[in-house]
Design a protein around this motif. Structure first.
Motif, mmCIF file in Angstrom:
data_model
loop_
_atom_site.group_PDB
_atom_site.id
_atom_site.type_symbol
_atom_site.label_atom_id
_atom_site.label_comp_id
_atom_site.label_asym_id
_atom_site.label_seq_id
_atom_site.Cartn_x
_atom_site.Cartn_y
_atom_site.Cartn_z
ATOM 1 N N ALA A 54 3.467 2.603 -9.199
ATOM 2 C CA ALA A 54 2.212 2.691 -8.432
ATOM 3 C C ALA A 54 1.566 1.314 -8.375
ATOM 4 O O ALA A 54 1.599 0.573 -9.364
ATOM 5 N N PRO A 55 1.000 0.920 -7.236
ATOM 6 C CA PRO A 55 0.387 -0.414 -7.145
ATOM 7 C C PRO A 55 -0.795 -0.559 -8.093
ATOM 8 O O PRO A 55 -1.524 0.407 -8.342
ATOM 9 N N VAL A 56 -0.958 -1.780 -8.620
ATOM 10 C CA VAL A 56 -2.088 -2.032 -9.521
ATOM 11 C C VAL A 56 -3.248 -2.639 -8.726
ATOM 12 O O VAL A 56 -4.406 -2.575 -9.143
ATOM 13 N N LEU A 57 -2.924 -3.210 -7.568
ATOM 14 C CA LEU A 57 -3.973 -3.786 -6.723
ATOM 15 C C LEU A 57 -3.757 -3.345 -5.276
ATOM 16 O O LEU A 57 -2.659 -3.476 -4.740
ATOM 17 N N GLU A 58 -4.815 -2.803 -4.686
ATOM 18 C CA GLU A 58 -4.730 -2.393 -3.277
ATOM 19 C C GLU A 58 -5.981 -2.846 -2.534
ATOM 20 O O GLU A 58 -7.094 -2.575 -2.968
ATOM 21 N N LEU A 59 -5.760 -3.544 -1.426
ATOM 22 C CA LEU A 59 -6.869 -3.861 -0.520
ATOM 23 C C LEU A 59 -6.593 -3.112 0.773
ATOM 24 O O LEU A 59 -5.487 -3.199 1.318
ATOM 25 N N GLU A 60 -7.591 -2.369 1.237
ATOM 26 C CA GLU A 60 -7.370 -1.529 2.406
ATOM 27 C C GLU A 60 -8.459 -1.784 3.443
ATOM 28 O O GLU A 60 -9.648 -1.604 3.140
#
Lengths: 252, 528
Positions: free
Chosen positions: B308-314
């Motif tokens: 699972a991603p640890v950093l997400e910018l959406e």
């Protein structure tokens, strides 16, 4: 928003207003001048900064005037309340109001000037009048010091927050923040000034000889006449004040 | 040159304090190394007041008109000291004790480290030798409102008539590509623009020699081309340009002459062809770009585990409020980024593209106008930056912005106790060990050279062991040893499962270290 007036015109206006208000010594005039300065500051878009700076100067001053003259005014006759040696007298309160409003008016007009004057224009105008460039540099640095310090404080705060410092809105938290940020701020400014001095020297700043100015500040004749009129008015106000006080002071 | 100094560039002061013109010793000037040179130095030793050992020893230097000379060496090799000494920014006497000689434009000054030594007049010296420090912003007067006025500052101080100032400012702006920026506030310039302004300020008085300290540091590709083009034009016009660099890059390789500094001593001098494979150069920390970055094009792409991603910018959008050049125009638009644990992502882009702004969104120092930032699956909206710091470590672009403590150890230890409790001290020492700064634990951060300051700032991030590392231009100012430490640290962080997002202009480093390279352009990220 910087003022469109020639910097020496706004400087003369601020200085003469302060002198005339002081010479008049009437609290309604002082109050009116202070209010007018506040309105002008709001219209120039610097109301919040001028009022914040004025509050920082005037609140402690006002409190000390009240403490000193409101409670201990030997000439006071109309006693409103008394606790032992401390007496609240109408005359004491009037005197505190008088000197407080007078100082307040002076502080407001000078703050209005310093927050609206264009620092580069002022430096160019002073250099054009033959003042040493070092003097102009100190004036400009003093006028730009607050924004520079605010920028540096932002950087230091960001660096500390990035390493886990949490600043909440409370007074105590802010005080902790100030304590943590002051040392790096002052050390940083000192370090900066050292390297800046080398650069300024290399660019011929400390050298002797005449200087010229790249920036030209328009000084229309109407502005010059206005300055002369203001100076005359201020001189007249001081003369009137002296004349009015002379007979009273003479016999004693 | 705009004005002629009646006392000559090297006005000297005798014991009575009166000014006298320096007398040239013809016999000394005729000696071989200084013949034909516009600037020459023979430094037996130079020590700072209070210094325990000489900062420079046995350095012979000369620069001829119309040539490019590169002084190469690793971090702490004495390049900046030599450059400042040549340029009159460090003056023998007030700054330290010099045994040796300086010769400029046919005049020779001999120094014996005593009271009777000649005194350099910095303003007159800088008429002949311009200097641009590593931190270009330090060159500016800070009291001028526009680029044009900043350019004119040196001319004003020399009493240049206004008509001539207008002509000179327009001419130098044309030469340095600053014409479109003449009305801008210098405080709003990007790194590349600022460096060109500083160079323009140094050459506007027409010095015969220009000394540039790391002129390409933190410039994007376009900025590098502009600065190299400017240097070419200056040498073509007869200026002797001296570049101080810790990289034997394209600029250094185009030099006519190299001087290699190691531990404050000139260990070799000659042409690039003679020295590029020399043992003397190899011994220094000088970066050899073609050699250093021969790492495979992409670091084994498929190796990041599909977790699972640890950093997400959406859908992140951002614009700076209020006045300034960025007002009104969004810097980031509908930006998306996903980084998994153990993944290294490099972000490139031109100066001013918004790369630092993007990194500040990751640790909550800036908040997006639209969109969401999630760390370890949780949105950081409403969380103070100081709380986000437990999971995200940010290395600032300018290390001096990040360092605020009294000693190196205190700097690394700041805020660690809350995070690691009793292990805090051990973690701090471990982080210093990783960047080879253990021996500097008691030093004041401001006393470290720029490269060590960056490594110290990196150590403050490593010590926190964050889940996400955001590194802003981590390679700037690092010599080969520093780059090796950085490479090692980034790889080790990824290996322990941290996600790394690094912003860099160093395309070779980005390709060598990262799993993915993205470009920030027009507010969005795209794969390169």
């Amino acid at each position: 928003m910087p003022s469109t007036l020639h910097p020496l015109t706004s400087l003369t206006a601020a200085g003469c207003t302060a002198v005339i208000t002081t010479a008049a010594g009437a609290w309604p005039l002082s109050l009116a001048v202070g209010l007018a300065a506040a309105v002008l500051a709001v219209r120039a878009g610097v109301g919040r900064r001028v009022l914040a700076a004025a509050a920082a100067v005037l609140l402690p001053l006002g409190l000390s005037l009240l403490m000193l003259h409101g409670l201990f005014f030997p000439e006071g006759r109309t006693v409103l309340a008394a606790w032992g040696p401390a007496r609240v007298t109408a005359e004491g309160l009037a005197f505190a109001l008088e000197s407080g409003s007078r100082t307040g008016a002076c502080v407001m007009v000078l703050l209005l000037f310093s927050f609206t004057v264009s620092a580069p224009d002022l430096v160019a105008a002073l250099a054009g009048r033959g003042l040493p460039p070092q003097f102009g540099f100190v004036v400009a640095s003093a006028l730009t010091l607050l924004p520079v310090m605010a920028g540096r404080l932002d950087n230091i705060r960001a660096a500390q927050e990035a390493r886990g410092l949490v600043l909440r809105g409370g007074v105590l938290s802010r005080l902790v923040g100030v304590r943590l940020q002051m040392v790096p701020l002052v050390l940083g400014l000192i370090e900066d000034s050292g390297s800046r001095a080398q650069a300024l020297e290399a660019r011929g700043f400390g050298g002797p000889g005449p200087r010229t100015s790249y920036r030209e500040v328009a000084d229309p004749p109407v502005g010059r006449r206005f300055r002369a009129a203001l100076l005359l008015l201020a001189a007249a106000a001081v003369a009137l004040r002296l004349a009015a006080s002379w007979p009273a002071a003479g016999p004693s | 040159m705009t004005t002629a100094d009646p006392a000559g560039p090297m006005a000297t002061t005798d014991s009575a304090g009166t000014m006298a013109t320096a007398v040239m010793t013809a016999g000394t000037m005729a000696t071989a190394p200084m013949a034909g040179a516009v600037l020459a130095a023979r430094i037996g030793s130079f020590s700072f007041h209070g210094g325990t050992s000489p900062a420079l020893r046995d350095v012979d230097f000369s620069a001829r008109p119309g040539t490019l000379t590169a002084v190469l060496g690793g971090s702490g090799s004495g390049k900046t000291t030599l450059g400042k000494l040549l340029a009159g920014w460090l003056r023998p006497g007030p700054a330290g004790r010099l045994s040796g000689s300086l010769a400029l434009a046919g005049e020779l000054l001999e120094f014996r480290g005593g009271e009777d030594d000649p005194r350099i007049n910095p303003a007159a010296w800088s008429d002949r030798v311009g200097y641009v420090p590593q931190d270009a912003a330090a060159m500016l007067s800070t009291v001028r409102a526009t680029v044009a006025e900043e350019l004119a500052f040196g001319l004003e101080n020399r009493g240049t008539p206004r008509a001539r100032m207008l002509r000179d400012v327009a001419g130098i702006a044309e030469l340095t590509g600053l014409t479109a920026l003449l009305g801008r506030d210098p405080a709003t310039l990007s790194g590349g623009e600022l460096r060109r302004l500083a160079m323009a300020c140094a050459v506007i008085t027409g010095p015969g020699v220009l000394v540039l300290d790391e002129p390409l540091a933190s410039l994007d590709a376009a900025g590098v081309i502009q600065v190299r083009d400017l240097i070419r034009r200056l040498t073509a016009a007869g200026t002797a340009v001296v570049v101080l660099s810790q990289a034997a890059d394209g600029l250094a390789r185009s030099a006519a002459h190299w001087i290699i500094l190691d531990g404050g001593t000139a260990t070799a001098a000659g042409t690039p062809r003679e020295l590029v494979r020399s043992a003397e150069l190899a011994r220094t920390g000088t970066v050899l770009p073609a050699v250093t970055h021969t790492v495979p094009a992409a670091r084994a792409r498929g190796l990041v585990p599909d977790t699972a991603p640890v950093l997400e910018l959406e859908g992140v959008g951002f614009r700076f409020p209020g006045a300034g050049r960025a007002a009104g125009e969004p810097l980031l638009r509908d930006l998306g980024l996903t980084v998994r644990p153990g993944e290294i992502v490099a972000v490139t882009g031109r100066n001013g593209a918004g790369k630092s702004t993007l990194l500040r969104h990751i640790n909550g120092l800036l908040r997006p106008g639209t969109g969401t930032v999630r760390v370890a699956g949780k949105s950081i909206a409403g969380l103070p930056a100081g709380r986000v710091a437990a999971s995200v470590g940010l290395l600032f672009q300018h290390p001096r912005d990040q360092l605020f403590e009294r000693t190196v150890l205190r700097e690394v230890s700041f805020g660690l106790r809350r995070l690691h409790g009793r292990e805090a001290v051990a973690r701090a020492h471990e982080a210093l060990e990783t960047v080879w700064l253990s021996r500097e634990a008691a030093t004041h951060p401001a006393e470290l050279p720029a490269s060590k300051q960056r490594l110290l700032a990196l150590a403050t991030v490593l010590a926190r062991r964050p889940a996400v590392l955001a590194l802003d231009e981590p390679t700037v100012g690092l010599d080969r040893h520093g780059l090796e430490r950085l490479d090692h640290a980034v790889s080790a962080e990824a290996a322990r499962g941290a996600a790394v997002v690094l912003v860099t202009h160093d395309a070779a480093f980005a390709r060598g270290v990262a799993h993915r390279v993205l470009e920030l352009d027009g507010g969005c990220l795209r794969e390169v």
